[in-house]
Motif scaffolding. Structure first.
Motif, PDB file in Angstrom:
ATOM      1  N   VAL A 153      67.123  57.331 -16.005  1.00 58.78           N
ATOM      2  CA  VAL A 153      68.116  56.619 -16.816  1.00 58.78           C
ATOM      3  C   VAL A 153      68.712  55.464 -16.010  1.00 58.78           C
ATOM      4  O   VAL A 153      68.847  54.336 -16.508  1.00 58.78           O
ATOM      5  CB  VAL A 153      69.233  57.580 -17.277  1.00 58.78           C
ATOM      6  N   TYR A 154      69.046  55.752 -14.773  1.00 58.64           N
ATOM      7  CA  TYR A 154      69.601  54.728 -13.870  1.00 58.64           C
ATOM      8  C   TYR A 154      68.646  53.535 -13.766  1.00 58.64           C
ATOM      9  O   TYR A 154      69.058  52.377 -13.895  1.00 58.64           O
ATOM     10  CB  TYR A 154      69.830  55.383 -12.505  1.00 58.64           C
ATOM     11  N   TRP A 155      67.364  53.821 -13.564  1.00 60.08           N
ATOM     12  CA  TRP A 155      66.390  52.730 -13.420  1.00 60.08           C
ATOM     13  C   TRP A 155      66.167  51.991 -14.732  1.00 60.08           C
ATOM     14  O   TRP A 155      66.001  50.763 -14.740  1.00 60.08           O
ATOM     15  CB  TRP A 155      65.078  53.271 -12.873  1.00 60.08           C
ATOM     16  N   CYS A 156      66.135  52.729 -15.855  1.00 62.85           N
ATOM     17  CA  CYS A 156      65.962  52.071 -17.149  1.00 62.85           C
ATOM     18  C   CYS A 156      67.090  51.074 -17.429  1.00 62.85           C
ATOM     19  O   CYS A 156      66.866  50.025 -18.049  1.00 62.85           O
ATOM     20  CB  CYS A 156      65.918  53.114 -18.272  1.00 62.85           C
ATOM     21  N   MET A 157      68.273  51.414 -16.983  1.00 62.70           N
ATOM     22  CA  MET A 157      69.411  50.529 -17.204  1.00 62.70           C
ATOM     23  C   MET A 157      69.400  49.327 -16.259  1.00 62.70           C
ATOM     24  O   MET A 157      70.194  48.407 -16.429  1.00 62.70           O
ATOM     25  CB  MET A 157      70.720  51.304 -17.018  1.00 62.70           C
ATOM     26  N   TRP A 217      57.248  45.883 -19.670  1.00 59.67           N
ATOM     27  CA  TRP A 217      58.648  46.206 -19.387  1.00 59.67           C
ATOM     28  C   TRP A 217      59.572  45.736 -20.492  1.00 59.67           C
ATOM     29  O   TRP A 217      60.638  46.317 -20.718  1.00 59.67           O
ATOM     30  CB  TRP A 217      59.051  45.585 -18.050  1.00 59.67           C
ATOM     31  N   SER A 218      59.184  44.681 -21.187  1.00 56.71           N
ATOM     32  CA  SER A 218      60.035  44.166 -22.271  1.00 56.71           C
ATOM     33  C   SER A 218      60.183  45.188 -23.384  1.00 56.71           C
ATOM     34  O   SER A 218      61.235  45.276 -24.031  1.00 56.71           O
ATOM     35  CB  SER A 218      59.456  42.860 -22.826  1.00 56.71           C
ATOM     36  N   THR A 219      59.124  45.993 -23.622  1.00 57.13           N
ATOM     37  CA  THR A 219      59.201  47.029 -24.651  1.00 57.13           C
ATOM     38  C   THR A 219      60.192  48.118 -24.246  1.00 57.13           C
ATOM     39  O   THR A 219      60.999  48.588 -25.057  1.00 57.13           O
ATOM     40  CB  THR A 219      57.815  47.651 -24.887  1.00 57.13           C
ATOM     41  N   MET A 220      60.135  48.525 -22.976  1.00 53.00           N
ATOM     42  CA  MET A 220      61.089  49.520 -22.487  1.00 53.00           C
ATOM     43  C   MET A 220      62.511  48.967 -22.549  1.00 53.00           C
ATOM     44  O   MET A 220      63.450  49.673 -22.911  1.00 53.00           O
ATOM     45  CB  MET A 220      60.731  49.936 -21.065  1.00 53.00           C
ATOM     46  N   GLN A 221      62.658  47.690 -22.231  1.00 55.13           N
ATOM     47  CA  GLN A 221      63.976  47.065 -22.297  1.00 55.13           C
ATOM     48  C   GLN A 221      64.491  47.043 -23.729  1.00 55.13           C
ATOM     49  O   GLN A 221      65.697  47.228 -23.977  1.00 55.13           O
ATOM     50  CB  GLN A 221      63.917  45.649 -21.738  1.00 55.13           C
ATOM     51  N   ASP A 222      63.589  46.831 -24.694  1.00 53.51           N
ATOM     52  CA  ASP A 222      63.987  46.850 -26.104  1.00 53.51           C
ATOM     53  C   ASP A 222      64.544  48.214 -26.496  1.00 53.51           C
ATOM     54  O   ASP A 222      65.537  48.305 -27.234  1.00 53.51           O
ATOM     55  CB  ASP A 222      62.790  46.506 -26.998  1.00 53.51           C
ATOM     56  N   VAL A 223      63.903  49.281 -26.040  1.00 50.75           N
ATOM     57  CA  VAL A 223      64.377  50.632 -26.351  1.00 50.75           C
ATOM     58  C   VAL A 223      65.782  50.839 -25.784  1.00 50.75           C
ATOM     59  O   VAL A 223      66.669  51.377 -26.453  1.00 50.75           O
ATOM     60  CB  VAL A 223      63.407  51.697 -25.784  1.00 50.75           C
ATOM     61  N   VAL A 224      65.978  50.400 -24.549  1.00 53.07           N
ATOM     62  CA  VAL A 224      67.298  50.533 -23.917  1.00 53.07           C
ATOM     63  C   VAL A 224      68.342  49.739 -24.691  1.00 53.07           C
ATOM     64  O   VAL A 224      69.440  50.237 -24.980  1.00 53.07           O
ATOM     65  CB  VAL A 224      67.236  50.061 -22.449  1.00 53.07           C
ATOM     66  N   ASN A 225      67.997  48.504 -25.059  1.00 53.09           N
ATOM     67  CA  ASN A 225      68.953  47.650 -25.770  1.00 53.09           C
ATOM     68  C   ASN A 225      69.328  48.229 -27.124  1.00 53.09           C
ATOM     69  O   ASN A 225      70.498  48.202 -27.527  1.00 53.09           O
ATOM     70  CB  ASN A 225      68.371  46.245 -25.949  1.00 53.09           C
ATOM     71  N   LEU A 226      68.330  48.733 -27.849  1.00 53.51           N
ATOM     72  CA  LEU A 226      68.583  49.282 -29.180  1.00 53.51           C
ATOM     73  C   LEU A 226      69.362  50.595 -29.137  1.00 53.51           C
ATOM     74  O   LEU A 226      70.139  50.893 -30.035  1.00 53.51           O
ATOM     75  CB  LEU A 226      67.255  49.496 -29.918  1.00 53.51           C
TER      76      LEU A 226
END
Length: 323
Positions: free
Chosen positions: A139-143, A187-196
């Protein structure tokens, strides 16, 4: 009183010898680490004093061992909130984040209550604890994907300094694979999940951290709850049945006995709602979906019915948790 005394005697018999304190460093050696068999590498959260208002009638709890271990503990709301606020701060390093986790989340100690030293997933309680710590780091890294999260996922951190490595460890046989993942992962897809899912909401980030901390505690079979008459049947479990599916077991505790989990108890109402949403039995199989192994009805009907009552970002929150 006689019944409570019997329960206390049974608990004492099941508890076995008290784990010995050992010393540990950032790399998992000496400095107050509590380990049963020198397997765990992370210190446990300190015990906290509960207010008299949180005293529980053990005879009415769905699991006496769970209630007994949690009734004297309180989550640190100020710390969990601060963790969520600082998680994207470049100066908020892994070591400080880890220390905040073990101090903030009392449920982490539950991985060490098992006399049989086993969990429903087949891993020892200490191993489940280490996996949970790993999930918190995820979670820390995803953020922090645009800071040092990508490198953290792929290269890990230095065992002594806890600083994220900028390249694979020398001599790492998987160095080429790690580098390829860094270079080719979307990575942009993972970032989208985090943002949403959480965006910049401190409450949502806090909810994700809290859920990650206690999600797997009911893999420890001694903690699984028994369905009370007033809740039966519960997702197919009859009155008096022990819920051995750890996801359903957690949903039962969160829905019917939220006071048993201090970290869940401190969350605001909407955060508790989204955490409960992640524990619904959606019957959504990611493998089936990706590989088109099932028709739309069986694969998506349960998910569709559950989504009718959720809010924006809830499904993304579930997928963030799944990641």
């Amino acid at each position: 009183e006689k019944r409570v005394k019997e329960i206390e005697e049974r608990l004492a018999a099941m508890a076995g010898p008290t784990p010995q304190k050992q010393s540990a460093t950032a790399g998992g050696q000496a400095n107050g680490v509590v380990e049963k068999k020198a397997v765990g590498k992370a210190p446990l959260p300190p015990k906290r004093t509960a207010s008299s208002a949180l005293e529980m009638d053990l005879t009415k709890c769905p699991n006496v061992i769970l209630a007994r271990n949690m009734q004297n503990l309180n989550a640190d709301k100020s710390k969990t909130h601060r963790m969520a606020e600082r998680i994207r701060d470049p100066s908020y390093g892994m070591k400080e984040f880890f220390q905040d986790c073990v101090e903030a989340f009392p449920e982490l100690s539950l991985f060490f209550v098992s006399e049989a030293d086993s969990a429903s997933s087949g891993n020892a309680g200490e191993m489940e604890y280490q996996r949970t710590v790993g999930a918190l780091f995820a979670v820390y890294w995803c953020m922090r994907l645009d800071i040092d999260g990508r490198q953290g996922f792929c290269y890990g951190c230095d065992a002594e300094s806890w600083k994220v490595r900028s390249s694979p460890l020398e001599g790492d046989l998987d160095a080429a694979k790690r580098q390829a993942f860094v270079d080719n992962m979307e990575w942009s897809t993972m970032q989208d999940v985090v943002n949403l899912s959480v965006g910049n909401s401190v409450d949502r980030i806090e909810a994700m951290l809290c859920l990650t901390a206690f999600h797997d505690i009911l893999k420890v079979s001694e903690l699984c709850p028994t369905v009370a008459p007033e809740h039966a049947p519960y997702h197919g479990y009859a009155e008096g049945a022990v819920i051995n599916d750890h996801d359903i077991a957690l949903a039962y505790i969160l829905e019917c006995y939220p006071e048993l989990l201090p970290t869940f108890r401190i969350l605001p109402a909407d955060s508790r709602r989204v955490v409960l949403f992640t524990q619904n039995k959606m019957q959504f199989n990611h493998g089936w979906f990706v590989q088109a192994e099932a028709p739309p009805g069986p694969m998506l009907s349960s998910l569709k019915s559950i989504l009718k009552g959720c809010s924006g970002g809830d499904l993304a929150f579930y997928f963030f948790h799944w990641l």
